[in-house]
Write a protein that holds these residues in place. Structure first.
Motif, PDB file in Angstrom:
ATOM      1  N   ASP A   1      12.200  -6.906  -2.050  1.00  0.00           N
ATOM      2  CA  ASP A   1      11.183  -7.672  -1.332  1.00  0.00           C
ATOM      3  C   ASP A   1      10.842  -6.956  -0.032  1.00  0.00           C
ATOM      4  O   ASP A   1      11.731  -6.527   0.698  1.00  0.00           O
ATOM      5  CB  ASP A   1      11.694  -9.077  -1.015  1.00  0.00           C
ATOM      6  CG  ASP A   1      11.833  -9.926  -2.265  1.00  0.00           C
ATOM      7  OD1 ASP A   1      11.045  -9.710  -3.205  1.00  0.00           O
ATOM      8  OD2 ASP A   1      12.706 -10.806  -2.292  1.00  0.00           O
ATOM      9  N   ILE A   2       9.557  -6.839   0.231  1.00  0.00           N
ATOM     10  CA  ILE A   2       9.081  -6.235   1.472  1.00  0.00           C
ATOM     11  C   ILE A   2       8.243  -7.264   2.204  1.00  0.00           C
ATOM     12  O   ILE A   2       7.358  -7.889   1.618  1.00  0.00           O
ATOM     13  CB  ILE A   2       8.243  -4.969   1.200  1.00  0.00           C
ATOM     14  CG1 ILE A   2       9.112  -3.901   0.533  1.00  0.00           C
ATOM     15  CG2 ILE A   2       7.605  -4.445   2.478  1.00  0.00           C
ATOM     16  CD1 ILE A   2       8.361  -2.653   0.156  1.00  0.00           C
ATOM     17  N   ILE A   3       8.523  -7.425   3.481  1.00  0.00           N
ATOM     18  CA  ILE A   3       7.724  -8.306   4.318  1.00  0.00           C
ATOM     19  C   ILE A   3       6.835  -7.416   5.178  1.00  0.00           C
ATOM     20  O   ILE A   3       7.307  -6.504   5.846  1.00  0.00           O
ATOM     21  CB  ILE A   3       8.606  -9.213   5.189  1.00  0.00           C
ATOM     22  CG1 ILE A   3       9.416 -10.143   4.286  1.00  0.00           C
ATOM     23  CG2 ILE A   3       7.760  -9.993   6.188  1.00  0.00           C
ATOM     24  CD1 ILE A   3      10.410 -10.998   5.017  1.00  0.00           C
ATOM     25  N   THR A   4       5.531  -7.692   5.141  1.00  0.00           N
ATOM     26  CA  THR A   4       4.572  -6.868   5.870  1.00  0.00           C
ATOM     27  C   THR A   4       3.411  -7.723   6.345  1.00  0.00           C
ATOM     28  O   THR A   4       3.247  -8.852   5.916  1.00  0.00           O
ATOM     29  CB  THR A   4       4.055  -5.719   4.973  1.00  0.00           C
ATOM     30  OG1 THR A   4       3.253  -4.843   5.754  1.00  0.00           O
ATOM     31  CG2 THR A   4       3.258  -6.247   3.802  1.00  0.00           C
ATOM     32  N   LYS A   5       2.629  -7.167   7.233  1.00  0.00           N
ATOM     33  CA  LYS A   5       1.410  -7.840   7.676  1.00  0.00           C
ATOM     34  C   LYS A   5       0.260  -7.340   6.814  1.00  0.00           C
ATOM     35  O   LYS A   5       0.176  -6.152   6.503  1.00  0.00           O
ATOM     36  CB  LYS A   5       1.130  -7.570   9.149  1.00  0.00           C
ATOM     37  CG  LYS A   5       2.112  -8.292  10.058  1.00  0.00           C
ATOM     38  CD  LYS A   5       1.658  -8.240  11.495  1.00  0.00           C
ATOM     39  CE  LYS A   5       2.621  -9.059  12.319  1.00  0.00           C
ATOM     40  NZ  LYS A   5       1.946  -9.933  13.236  1.00  0.00           N
TER      41      LYS A   5
ATOM     42  N   GLU B   1       1.750 -12.551   7.913  1.00  0.00           N
ATOM     43  CA  GLU B   1       2.907 -11.944   7.250  1.00  0.00           C
ATOM     44  C   GLU B   1       2.968 -12.429   5.813  1.00  0.00           C
ATOM     45  O   GLU B   1       2.849 -13.621   5.536  1.00  0.00           O
ATOM     46  CB  GLU B   1       4.201 -12.320   7.975  1.00  0.00           C
ATOM     47  CG  GLU B   1       4.415 -11.537   9.234  1.00  0.00           C
ATOM     48  CD  GLU B   1       5.802 -11.743   9.825  1.00  0.00           C
ATOM     49  OE1 GLU B   1       6.588 -12.548   9.294  1.00  0.00           O
ATOM     50  OE2 GLU B   1       6.083 -11.078  10.829  1.00  0.00           O
ATOM     51  N   THR B   2       3.177 -11.486   4.916  1.00  0.00           N
ATOM     52  CA  THR B   2       3.250 -11.798   3.498  1.00  0.00           C
ATOM     53  C   THR B   2       4.440 -11.067   2.885  1.00  0.00           C
ATOM     54  O   THR B   2       4.996 -10.146   3.486  1.00  0.00           O
ATOM     55  CB  THR B   2       1.932 -11.419   2.777  1.00  0.00           C
ATOM     56  OG1 THR B   2       1.971 -11.872   1.439  1.00  0.00           O
ATOM     57  CG2 THR B   2       1.687  -9.927   2.817  1.00  0.00           C
TER      58      THR B   2
ATOM     59  N   ASN C   1       0.721 -16.001  -0.570  1.00  0.00           N
ATOM     60  CA  ASN C   1       2.095 -15.563  -0.342  1.00  0.00           C
ATOM     61  C   ASN C   1       2.445 -15.444   1.133  1.00  0.00           C
ATOM     62  O   ASN C   1       3.384 -14.731   1.490  1.00  0.00           O
ATOM     63  CB  ASN C   1       2.330 -14.208  -1.034  1.00  0.00           C
ATOM     64  CG  ASN C   1       2.172 -14.305  -2.536  1.00  0.00           C
ATOM     65  OD1 ASN C   1       2.501 -15.319  -3.131  1.00  0.00           O
ATOM     66  ND2 ASN C   1       1.640 -13.271  -3.140  1.00  0.00           N
ATOM     67  N   LEU C   2       1.714 -16.116   2.002  1.00  0.00           N
ATOM     68  CA  LEU C   2       2.039 -16.059   3.424  1.00  0.00           C
ATOM     69  C   LEU C   2       3.387 -16.716   3.670  1.00  0.00           C
ATOM     70  O   LEU C   2       3.692 -17.765   3.103  1.00  0.00           O
ATOM     71  CB  LEU C   2       0.965 -16.766   4.249  1.00  0.00           C
ATOM     72  CG  LEU C   2      -0.388 -16.069   4.324  1.00  0.00           C
ATOM     73  CD1 LEU C   2      -1.383 -16.925   5.077  1.00  0.00           C
ATOM     74  CD2 LEU C   2      -0.260 -14.712   4.975  1.00  0.00           C
TER      75      LEU C   2
END
Length: 151
Positions: free
Chosen positions: A4-8, A138-139, A93-94
């Protein structure tokens, strides 16, 4: 293996073209309009639910001639405006309610037409501006990752 990657990411975007009509008063009856400029544009943007609201100010500078075109003067007036644009959030997915708003003017406020009546001290000025709003949030993404030993 998946990670899982959290990114803007951009989760909403829209643009708006606005026209306004303003009245500018002069000290003398006008014999000729020589020019019109929009200067000192300032704005701020806020988010309200599904909308982006831009509030701003600018000055209209009107150059005119009077007394049978023997004298000139510049009339100035300050204008306040408020634009609202509905921007739908497109990413389900926010992972946070905190969203960043970025507003960019595609066309700064500009004078597109002026009208005055003979022997009058009032000028109607039509202005136009266009802006773009981008909402970033963030998603979470799920991506396939391979170990460095895998081929």
């Amino acid at each position: 293996m998946f990670v899982d990657i959290i990114t803007k990411a951009i989760c909403g975007k829209g643009k708006k073209l606005s026209n306004s009509l303003h009245q500018v008063g002069t000290q003398h009856p006008i014999s000729n309009l020589l020019g019109c400029w929009i200067l000192n544009h300032r704005f701020k943007a806020n988010r309200d639910n599904q909308s982006v609201i831009v509030q701003g100010t600018y000055e209209i500078h009107l150059w005119y001639a009077y007394e049978k075109d023997t004298h000139t003067e510049i009339a100035k007036t300050s204008v306040q405006y408020e634009d609202q644009l509905t921007v739908l959030i497109q990413n389900e997915n926010l992972i946070s309610d905190e969203l960043d708003i970025h507003v960019k003017f595609l066309h700064q406020p500009n004078c597109i037409d002026t009208t005055f009546k003979q022997l009058g001290n009032q000028v109607l000025v039509k202005t136009e501006h266009e802006w773009l709003a981008i909402i970033i949030g963030e998603t979470q993404l799920k991506v396939e990752a391979k170990d460095s030993n895998e081929t």
